[in-house]
Every structure is written in C-alpha cells, then in structure tokens.
Design a protein around this motif. Structure first.
Motif, mmCIF file in Angstrom:
data_model
loop_
_atom_site.group_PDB
_atom_site.id
_atom_site.type_symbol
_atom_site.label_atom_id
_atom_site.label_comp_id
_atom_site.label_asym_id
_atom_site.label_seq_id
_atom_site.Cartn_x
_atom_site.Cartn_y
_atom_site.Cartn_z
ATOM 1 N N ASN A 4 0.783 -1.282 -0.005
ATOM 2 C CA ASN A 4 -0.132 -0.055 -0.133
ATOM 3 C C ASN A 4 0.937 1.156 0.124
ATOM 4 O O ASN A 4 1.790 1.221 0.590
ATOM 5 N N ASP A 5 0.517 2.266 -0.657
ATOM 6 C CA ASP A 5 1.270 3.505 -0.680
ATOM 7 C C ASP A 5 -0.142 4.533 -0.809
ATOM 8 O O ASP A 5 -1.090 4.445 -1.267
ATOM 9 N N PRO A 6 0.247 5.613 -0.010
ATOM 10 C CA PRO A 6 -0.755 6.782 0.274
ATOM 11 C C PRO A 6 -1.024 7.556 -0.990
ATOM 12 O O PRO A 6 -1.895 8.288 -0.981
ATOM 13 N N VAL A 7 -0.482 7.286 -2.095
ATOM 14 C CA VAL A 7 -0.347 8.140 -3.498
ATOM 15 C C VAL A 7 -1.097 7.588 -4.467
ATOM 16 O O VAL A 7 -2.065 8.197 -5.054
ATOM 17 N N ASN A 8 -0.574 6.494 -4.971
ATOM 18 C CA ASN A 8 -1.373 5.917 -6.117
ATOM 19 C C ASN A 8 -2.645 5.589 -5.937
ATOM 20 O O ASN A 8 -3.302 5.239 -4.812
ATOM 21 N N LEU A 9 -3.715 5.810 -6.963
ATOM 22 C CA LEU A 9 -5.225 5.787 -6.749
ATOM 23 C C LEU A 9 -5.513 4.311 -6.876
ATOM 24 O O LEU A 9 -4.805 3.411 -7.521
ATOM 25 N N ASP A 53 -8.156 3.133 -8.432
ATOM 26 C CA ASP A 53 -8.596 2.889 -9.942
ATOM 27 C C ASP A 53 -7.137 2.525 -10.409
ATOM 28 O O ASP A 53 -7.132 1.660 -11.333
ATOM 29 N N TYR A 54 -6.142 3.331 -10.246
ATOM 30 C CA TYR A 54 -4.827 3.111 -11.039
ATOM 31 C C TYR A 54 -4.201 1.808 -10.739
ATOM 32 O O TYR A 54 -3.861 1.108 -11.607
ATOM 33 N N HIS A 113 -4.951 -2.101 -0.137
ATOM 34 C CA HIS A 113 -5.356 -1.017 0.375
ATOM 35 C C HIS A 113 -5.550 -1.255 1.978
ATOM 36 O O HIS A 113 -5.188 -0.500 2.755
ATOM 37 N N GLY A 121 4.964 2.444 -11.295
ATOM 38 C CA GLY A 121 5.166 3.395 -10.040
ATOM 39 C C GLY A 121 4.593 2.724 -8.842
ATOM 40 O O GLY A 121 4.183 3.317 -7.916
ATOM 41 N N LEU A 122 4.494 1.358 -9.032
ATOM 42 C CA LEU A 122 3.785 0.650 -7.768
ATOM 43 C C LEU A 122 4.875 0.281 -7.002
ATOM 44 O O LEU A 122 6.012 -0.076 -7.600
ATOM 45 N N TRP A 123 4.679 0.104 -5.726
ATOM 46 C CA TRP A 123 5.339 -0.319 -4.835
ATOM 47 C C TRP A 123 5.558 -1.644 -4.552
ATOM 48 O O TRP A 123 4.862 -2.317 -3.960
#
Lengths: 151, 93
Positions: free
Chosen positions: B28-33, B35-36, B60, B86-88
């Motif tokens: 989980n990261d706080p920025v990627n949406l 939906d994305y 999430h 850009g995913l973690w």
C-alpha cells in the motif's frame, strides 16, 4: 467531448485547455530533476527496492533494470510531451501511448507527493492547499483516462 | 510507443535455474489511486476487473497483497513492470 479524454474505436482522443497544457508540459522537466540533488525523497520513491532483505540480489536487480527503466520512463515522457503539445486542437493516442500518458501522471504524483513529505495515509489526508489540489487534479486526469481506456 | 523489455544478463540467469516459486508483493502507498492500481494489475497480468479490484482492496486494507508468483526470472520481470508503473512492489520467497 465533455472531458479531456474520449475513446473512439481503438484510440483515445485528447483535448486539453491552454492552461492545462502550460501546466502539464512542465511535468517531464520536473521528472528529470529527480535525483539531481542528494537526499531527494522522490528518487527513493521511484526506485523502490525489489529485495528488502537481500542486498546482493537487490544490487543485481538494480543493475539489470537500471538502463531499461530509465529508457522506458524517457520514452513515456516523450510520448506525453507530444500528446500534450498536440492536445490543444485535439489529438488521438493509441492505447500504448495513452498508457504512457497515464504512467507519467502517476510518476508526477509520486514525485510531487514525496517532495511534499507524504509518506503515510495521514500525510495525504492532512495535506494543505494548494498541494492537495495539484495531486487531486493529476489524479482526476488519471481517473478520467482510465475510464476511457477501460471503455 | 511501447516500453522496452529488459534482457537479462546471462551471468545472472545462470545463478537461478531452480524452480523455486517467488512471490510478487504490492504494498500500500498513500499516493497511487485505487483505480490506477487496479488498472495496472488488469493490464499487466490479464486479471478480470473483479480480481484486480479484490487484490487492490487487499493492498489498501491490509497493507500488501501477493499479486503473482512464479519462477524468479518471471517474478523479477513482473516486479520491473510494476516499478515502471510506479507501484511499490517487492519480491519474496
């Protein structure tokens, strides 16, 4: 066309207002600054490790992907700039081009958020304006583009 | 325009001829949406909308999810593609 993106057949039409073009065309330049100074949190966020507990494997992985990732990101930015510049009068993108556009939006949000100090959910929730508005705008573009790519 | 595909160094390939299964984990990261993330999982791995969203919501709500597994070389390629988006993502046995 109600939003900036609209699927037509196997292509995505893009139309942006002049003020959006002026803003979005700056993003590749912003992304090129990542890692230019030491301690840039954006560099850490874009280059997350694949191996958390194995430095040797991580080094090999890094060596393997480094050039490829830089090249892939540069190609994304180049496609993004071309589309943004052509979007005032309206242009259309193939799906791979639209996905490159989507990745640059994602990359820009990650870079900006890292430099705004966002590390956990609460940081994002407590973000002040106008920082929040910038991330929201880019996120809204992502959502609208995903909707058309999925249509 | 398409993303290029990395070609592995033969020296690295020779080290991993086992059939051991590696897991590809998205954090989980706080920025990627949401939906994305779901879109990326659908596109990269061919998951249905429902499966992609289930995995995304697991990321999430629990902080992470195993999104793929397979031989090391395939898992590294998956991880690379997730990083490109850009995913973690990380790898583990």
């Amino acid at each position: 066309m109600t939003g900036p993106f609209r699927r037509r057949g196997d292509r995505i039409e893009i139309r942006l207002a002049e003020h959006e073009i002026q803003f979005l065309s700056q993003l590749p330049r912003l992304l090129e600054t990542v890692g230019a100074v030491s301690g840039d949190p954006a560099a850490d966020r874009l280059d997350v490790p694949a191996y958390l507990d194995d430095p040797e494997a991580e080094e090999e992985y890094r060596r393997w992907i480094r050039g490829e990732l830089d090249e892939a990101r540069a190609a994304d930015r180049s496609a993004f700039v071309e589309l943004v510049e052509a979007a005032q009068t309206g242009t259309s993108a193939s799906e791979p081009e639209a996905e490159a556009f989507l990745r640059v939006l994602a990359e820009a949000r990650l870079v900006l958020a890292a430099r705004m100090g966002i590390e956990v959910e609460d940081d994002y929730e407590g973000l002040a304006e106008p920082d929040a508005a910038v991330l929201d705008y880019l996120g809204a573009l992502q959502t609208l583009l995903i909707r058309e790519l999925s249509a | 325009m398409t993303a290029t595909t990395p070609v592995r160094d033969p020296e690295i390939d020779d080290q991993d001829l086992t059939d051991e299964t590696w897991k590809v984990v998205v954090w989980n990261d706080p920025v990627n949406l949401i939906d994305y993330v779901a879109y990326v999982l659908r596109k990269l791995f061919g998951y249905s909308e429902q499966k992609a969203m289930e995995l995304t919501m697991r990321v999430h709500t629990t902080g992470r999810a195993i999104v793929r597994d397979g031989p090391r070389e395939q898992a590294e390629m998956d991880c690379y593609r997730l990083h490109h988006h850009g995913l973690w993502a990380t790898l583990e046995r």
